[in-house]
Design an enzyme around this catalytic site. Structure first.
Site, PDB file in Angstrom:
ATOM      1  N   LYS A  41      49.806  31.046  32.264  1.00  0.00           N
ATOM      2  CA  LYS A  41      49.559  32.234  33.092  1.00  0.00           C
ATOM      3  C   LYS A  41      50.647  33.301  32.962  1.00  0.00           C
ATOM      4  O   LYS A  41      50.395  34.477  33.198  1.00  0.00           O
ATOM      5  CB  LYS A  41      49.418  31.823  34.566  1.00  0.00           C
ATOM      6  CG  LYS A  41      48.121  31.075  34.861  1.00  0.00           C
ATOM      7  CD  LYS A  41      47.970  30.815  36.346  1.00  0.00           C
ATOM      8  CE  LYS A  41      46.689  30.052  36.620  1.00  0.00           C
ATOM      9  NZ  LYS A  41      46.373  29.993  38.047  1.00  0.00           N
ATOM     10  N   ASP A  81      42.908  34.831  41.100  1.00  0.00           N
ATOM     11  CA  ASP A  81      43.262  33.910  42.195  1.00  0.00           C
ATOM     12  C   ASP A  81      43.588  34.754  43.433  1.00  0.00           C
ATOM     13  O   ASP A  81      43.219  34.415  44.558  1.00  0.00           O
ATOM     14  CB  ASP A  81      44.495  33.059  41.841  1.00  0.00           C
ATOM     15  CG  ASP A  81      44.172  31.967  40.833  1.00  0.00           C
ATOM     16  OD1 ASP A  81      43.012  31.523  40.789  1.00  0.00           O
ATOM     17  OD2 ASP A  81      45.080  31.570  40.086  1.00  0.00           O
ATOM     18  N   GLY A 139      39.639  25.444  50.232  1.00  0.00           N
ATOM     19  CA  GLY A 139      39.821  26.338  49.090  1.00  0.00           C
ATOM     20  C   GLY A 139      38.619  26.541  48.188  1.00  0.00           C
ATOM     21  O   GLY A 139      38.738  27.177  47.137  1.00  0.00           O
TER      22      GLY A 139
END
Ligand code: NAP
Length: 277
Positions: free
Chosen positions: A63, A99, A239
């Site tokens: 990432k 995200d 989540g």
């Protein structure tokens, strides 16, 4: 069009299942595959796009690795310092962090407000960075992060701490000794995740000090941490919405259009059927 998930070891990923569900709903014949690559392959993966991809997600450990090779980076990804979505266009490769978008949309859907709230975050890893950026951008009144190792956490979060210098880093021991609570507590650690479900990062008494408990773990559906919050009367949220919403946000970037928000709960239902608890 071709899409995929870039990472190193990807066996357990739910991403293909989620994206294929989106393609079915959109009626496209697109494909989404797992793209396991060694670190030395990353520069050419991005610059030369040998797979002919339209877009790709990026996961651990790449990432941050991908950032120097991008043509452009979205503001939220730049602030966080991590990219989980790449869009390959004729003008170059742009990086995003969905995200961040997924977590933000999840709290909105759950009716959990952040502005002016006192928020405690458990953990200081990769997911915590996206969560913390949402807290800052949504103007949480105070941010406290509980960590195992203050020095290590301070280094890992240096970029964020420079942006919100009023953020407090506390060890679990310090927080448990005190009596401070707040409106929202968010677990970003893997503690309580399947298969080691019989654990919570904090005791029930501590979770009970907050009006809302959010866990970014999605399997099991209700972690011990969330059960503690529910029993103490807190609003709770797992989540799963974030997981699906980040995939939908990536698709919106790639497809260049807004998708029906009803797609998110529909895909959540399909996934839940495959989970434990
Ligand atoms: P990560 O980068 O490895 O970070 C994990 C964090 O948890 C670190 O701060 C670590 O502390 C802390 N931690 C680990 N074990 C702990 C323990 N026993 N007690 C206290 N703290 C502990 O992982 P990540 O990528 O941020 O992912 C974390 C969790 O979020 C996973 O369960 C993942 O599945 C979930 N997640 C969900 C979504 C979603 O879409 N819903 C997205 C991303 C991640 P140290 O720094 O001290 O090691």
């Amino acid at each position: 069009m071709k899409f995929g998930l870039l990472g190193r070891v990807l066996g357990h990923s739910l991403s293909p299942q989620i994206h294929q569900a989106i393609f079915r709903a959109l009626g496209t014949g697109d494909t989404y595959g797992l793209l396991e690559r060694e670190p030395e392959a990353i520069p050419s993966f991005i610059r030369e796009n040998p797979e002919g991809l339209r877009g790709s997600n990026v996961t651990i450990p790449y990432k941050e690795t991908v950032i120097p090779y991008l043509t452009a980076i979205a503001p939220e990804a730049e602030k966080i310092g991590a990219v989980n979505t790449l869009s390959f266009t004729p003008d170059g490769v742009k990086g995003y962090n969905t995200d961040y978008l997924g977590f933000d949309r999840m709290l909105q859907a759950a009716g959990i407000g952040l502005e002016g709230r006192d928020v405690t975050v458990l953990g200081n890893g990769g997911a915590a960075k996206a969560v913390l950026q949402v807290l800052a951008d949504r103007k949480a009144a105070s941010i406290r992060i509980l960590v195992r190792d203050r020095e290590k956490a301070g280094q890992a979060l240096a970029h964020f701490l420079a942006q919100r210098p009023d953020t407090r880093l506390e060890t679990y021991e310090e927080a448990l000794e005190g009596s401070e609570g707040g409106q929202v507590i968010i677990n970003t650690t893997p503690v309580g995740m399947y298969p080691k479900v019989e654990a919570s990062p904090v005791p029930a008494e501590f979770t009970g000090r907050f009006a809302a408990a959010v866990d970014i773990i999605y399997n099991p559906k209700e972690t011990w941490f969330l059960a503690d919050g529910r029993k103490a009367g807190a609003k709770t949220c797992n989540g799963l919405y974030m997981l699906v919403a980040q995939a939908v946000a990536s698709e919106e970037i790639w497809q260049g259009k807004t998708l029906d928000p009803a797609l998110i709960p529909a895909i959540m239902k399909q996934l839940e059927a495959t989970f434990h608890g």
